[in-house]
Design an enzyme around this catalytic site. Structure first.
Site, PDB file in Angstrom:
ATOM      1  N   GLY A  12      -7.822 -40.235  16.682  1.00  0.00           N
ATOM      2  CA  GLY A  12      -7.787 -39.065  17.773  1.00  0.00           C
ATOM      3  C   GLY A  12      -7.046 -37.926  17.003  1.00  0.00           C
ATOM      4  CD  GLU A  44      -9.782 -29.242  32.375  1.00  0.00           C
ATOM      5  OE1 GLU A  44      -9.124 -28.379  31.856  1.00  0.00           O
ATOM      6  OE2 GLU A  44     -10.010 -30.337  32.049  1.00  0.00           O
TER       7      GLU A  44
END
Length: 422
Positions: free
Chosen positions: A14, A171
């Site tokens: 990541g 979102e």
């Protein structure tokens, strides 16, 4: 063996792990990057894949491709199940890997606060697999509503509940409303998608709790302006395939999305050191594991406090930690003392919908269109690869003009396998 180069093992590809690998490109060491997937994902845009705005390759890239020019790095696709710090080995599914230095960047997963069974009916959003499953459920709901003849059942298919009012929840809720109000307009004959109900549930007294109260208030106003039903101080007590229960009230909804809790990777439990309530590892000031100077813990797996406050589990913090861990490994290889980590907060942004966002840059706070433009620019800048940036820019430009979303295909739906060919 005399003359052998030190080995550095990085677990996790990541933001933190990738930055650590890049930070060791000139180190006199052999670096191995382990990840159970073969790609790096730009997680801040996962919700765009989940809502059909972008396709998976536009926000992800193969780790081997990213690191192909770094000669001292080997990338291996492997699942890490534990770390034996006493023996200095990483335990893999089906094997082990020794190390001289270890950088743990295994990230975080969903937390259902002791109700793991809820995961089946309320998927979270941490991976591309999660995003594709949410996308499937989202668009299947409209298809099921189109065929439903019972009014109550149809309303349940057209009710979408998002649990958690942090950036991801905000979102998702804002984008689902835009899909219903604009993207699917005039595409159905028996239902009106604009009548879809989107409910955002937040357990605290305001959405975006980490943000200043004035930006939280503006975020709520923008969400409600889009058509989202925002409920704060709303604690979910049950989730099933038919909806959620909030206190004594039952909300019938066939699509429930989870954005409420985060738990650290279970690998941290194998280290035998103190953890915080979320399972994160309490690290030293230089990001090392207490008692083990050759082990660094970074990103969402690390519990690090600065000035009496925890460093947030956001991408900029993970990248800074990964870079710092690599720097300290290089210093250790050179026989130099390790340096303490210092997080530099460059601000926070959350998009709410079309021309709607909030941004906190310390003394500068933005809301509405200026924050939305800042959000677009920053996310494009940090995407990996020129092709990714170009494709995303074109997709967003087309979506802004046409309200259409380019990746709305329903690729699969779980069920019994087809009969084998005769």
């Amino acid at each position: 063996m005399e003359g052998k180069r030190p080995s550095v093992v990085i677990v996790g590809g990541g933001f933190a792990g990738l930055r650590a690998a890049r930070g060791l490109r000139r180190a006199p060491a052999d670096v191995t990057l382990l990840d159970r997937r073969n790609h790096h994902v730009f997680q801040p845009l996962l919700y765009q894949v989940a809502t059909g705005g972008l396709s998976a390759p536009e926000i992800a890239a193969p780790l081997r491709s990213i690191l192909r020019r770094q000669g001292n790095v080997e990338v291996l696709m492997a699942e890490v199940v534990a770390v034996d710090v006493a023996r200095r080995v990483v335990v893999l599914t089906g094997g082990e890997m020794p190390y001289d230095y270890l950088i743990l960047a295994t990230g975080a997963t969903h937390s259902y606060f002791g109700h793991g069974a809820w995961a089946r009916d309320a998927p979270g959003l941490k991976s591309l697999e999660d995003a594709l499953e949410i996308r499937r459920r989202l668009f299947v709901s409209f298809e099921k509503a189109e065929r439903e003849t019972d009014d109550a059942a149809r309303r349940a298919w057209l009710t979408f509940v998002v649990v958690g009012g942090g950036p991801t929840g905000v979102e998702l809720a804002g984008t689902v409303v835009e899909i219903a109000r604009h993207t699917l307009r005039r595409e159905f004959r028996r239902i009106d998608p604009s009548q879809a109900r989107v409910v955002l549930l937040e357990g605290t007294d305001r959405v975006l709790p980490p943000y200043p109260p004035d930006l939280s208030r503006k975020a709520r106003e923008q969400l409600e302006g889009l058509g989202v039903e925002v409920r704060t101080s709303a604690l979910v007590t049950d989730v099933d395939a038919g909806g959620v229960r909030v206190g004594g009230e039952r909300l019938a909804a066939r699509t429930v999305l989870w954005a409420a809790g985060v738990a650290a990777s279970p690998v941290g439990r194998s280290l035998g050191v103190p953890l915080d309530r979320a399972g994160r590892v309490r690290v030293e000031k230089d990001l090392t594991l207490p008692g083990w100077r050759e082990v660094f813990v970074v990103g969402d797996l690390a519990a690090f406090e600065q000035d009496g406050r925890p460093v947030p589990g956001v991408a900029p913090a993970a990248m800074q930690m990964g870079t710092h861990a690599a720097r300290n490994v290089r210093r250790s290889l050179a026989g130099q003392p390790l340096l303490p980590f210092r997080y530099v907060d460059k601000g926070s942004l959350a998009t709410i919908g079309r021309r709607a966002a909030v941004a906190d840059f310390g003394r500068i706070r933005l809301a509405g269109f200026p924050a939305w433009v800042a959000w677009l620019a920053i996310h494009i800048f940090f995407l990996i690869g020129f092709r990714n940036r170009l494709v995303v820019m074109l997709d967003w430009a087309m979506a802004y003009v046409s309200y259409q979303r380019s990746a709305r295909l329903i690729l699969f739906e779980p069920g019994p396998p087809p009969d084998p060919p005769a």
